[in-house]
Enzyme design. Structure first.
Site, short mmCIF file in Angstrom:
data_model
loop_
_atom_site.label_atom_id
_atom_site.label_comp_id
_atom_site.label_asym_id
_atom_site.label_seq_id
_atom_site.Cartn_x
_atom_site.Cartn_y
_atom_site.Cartn_z
N CYS A 108 0.85 -1.18 0.00
CA CYS A 108 0.00 0.00 0.00
C CYS A 108 0.89 1.24 0.00
O CYS A 108 1.88 1.28 0.73
CB CYS A 108 -0.90 -0.02 1.24
SG CYS A 108 -2.04 1.38 1.35
N HIS A 150 -8.81 -3.89 -2.78
CA HIS A 150 -7.89 -3.16 -1.91
C HIS A 150 -8.29 -1.69 -1.83
O HIS A 150 -8.37 -1.12 -0.73
CB HIS A 150 -6.46 -3.30 -2.47
CG HIS A 150 -5.43 -2.57 -1.68
ND1 HIS A 150 -4.52 -3.22 -0.88
CD2 HIS A 150 -5.14 -1.25 -1.58
CE1 HIS A 150 -3.73 -2.32 -0.31
NE2 HIS A 150 -4.08 -1.12 -0.72
N GLU A 151 -8.57 -1.07 -2.98
CA GLU A 151 -8.93 0.35 -2.98
C GLU A 151 -10.33 0.56 -2.42
O GLU A 151 -10.57 1.53 -1.70
CB GLU A 151 -8.83 0.93 -4.40
CG GLU A 151 -7.44 0.87 -5.01
CD GLU A 151 -6.34 1.44 -4.13
OE1 GLU A 151 -6.58 2.39 -3.36
OE2 GLU A 151 -5.20 0.91 -4.20
N HIS A 154 -10.26 0.89 1.22
CA HIS A 154 -9.89 2.23 1.70
C HIS A 154 -11.13 3.10 1.89
O HIS A 154 -11.19 3.90 2.83
CB HIS A 154 -8.94 2.92 0.72
CG HIS A 154 -7.50 2.57 0.90
ND1 HIS A 154 -6.80 2.84 2.06
CD2 HIS A 154 -6.62 1.97 0.06
CE1 HIS A 154 -5.54 2.43 1.92
NE2 HIS A 154 -5.41 1.89 0.71
#
Length: 194
Positions: A108, A150-151, A154
């Site tokens: 990251c 993954h994004e 966030h």
């Protein structure tokens, strides 16, 4: 414009992000800046929260990964006929996570120098709005699906570290403290916790 990326430890990285409206101020400029920032940092994805904007917005580019992989790696990480994407995701929502999972290493831009294996679904379905505010509903698989997940995390205040075993996280504590205090060298601008 290249924007500084927030390091691990910033409270914004743990916030659940707010939806983006069509009249969000200077949205196109923000999206452009996110792409520039991500490419400057040699990343494959970037969420708005990582640059201090807690809104449901992220960008993903898996095309360079496809281009840099060998034929064997492509067949392992990309479904047949998939050459990656370059896409902006506004107000994304994962509507389905398929049963088949796989483990691969993740890193990251907010947690530089650390990489750990994370298990995620191989395929997902996502509803989102693209940068032209056109609604999309698509299925993604392989490394592209991993990048999106993954994004997307966030935008929910989740970091890939949250998927690690407690003992593994405990062993990373001192490295994470160094990252949060700026005791690390990176080749892109970062904002560290004071």
């Amino acid at each position: 414009m290249i924007l500084p990326i927030l390091s691990y430890g910033h409270a914004i990285l743990r916030q659940k992000c707010q939806p983006v409206t069509v009249d969000y101020p200077e949205l196109n400029a923000l999206i452009d800046n996110m792409w520039h920032t991500m490419y400057r940092a040699n990343g494959c994805g970037l969420a708005a929260s990582q640059i201090g904007k807690p809104i449901t917005l992220f960008v993903v580019d898996s095309k360079p990964t496809f281009e840099n992989y060998t034929a064997e790696e492509r067949s392992r990480y990309f479904p047949q006929g998939d050459e990656g994407i370059t896409e902006t995701f506004i107000n994304a929502r994962i509507t389905q996570r398929f049963e088949e999972t796989w483990e691969d290493e993740e890193g990251c831009l907010s947690i530089p120098s650390l990489h750990r294996k994370v298990e995620r679904p191989w395929s997902i379905e996502v509803e989102y709005t693209d940068r032209h505010f056109v609604k999309q509903h698509r299925m993604f698989s392989g490394i592209t699906a991993r990048m999106i997940q993954h994004e997307y995390d966030h935008t929910q205040g989740i970091l890939y570290l949250d998927y690690l075993q407690p003992l593994t996280r405990k062993m990373l504590e001192s490295k994470l403290r160094k990252i949060s205090k700026g005791h690390i060298s990176v080749n892109y601008p970062m904002r560290f916790r004071k």
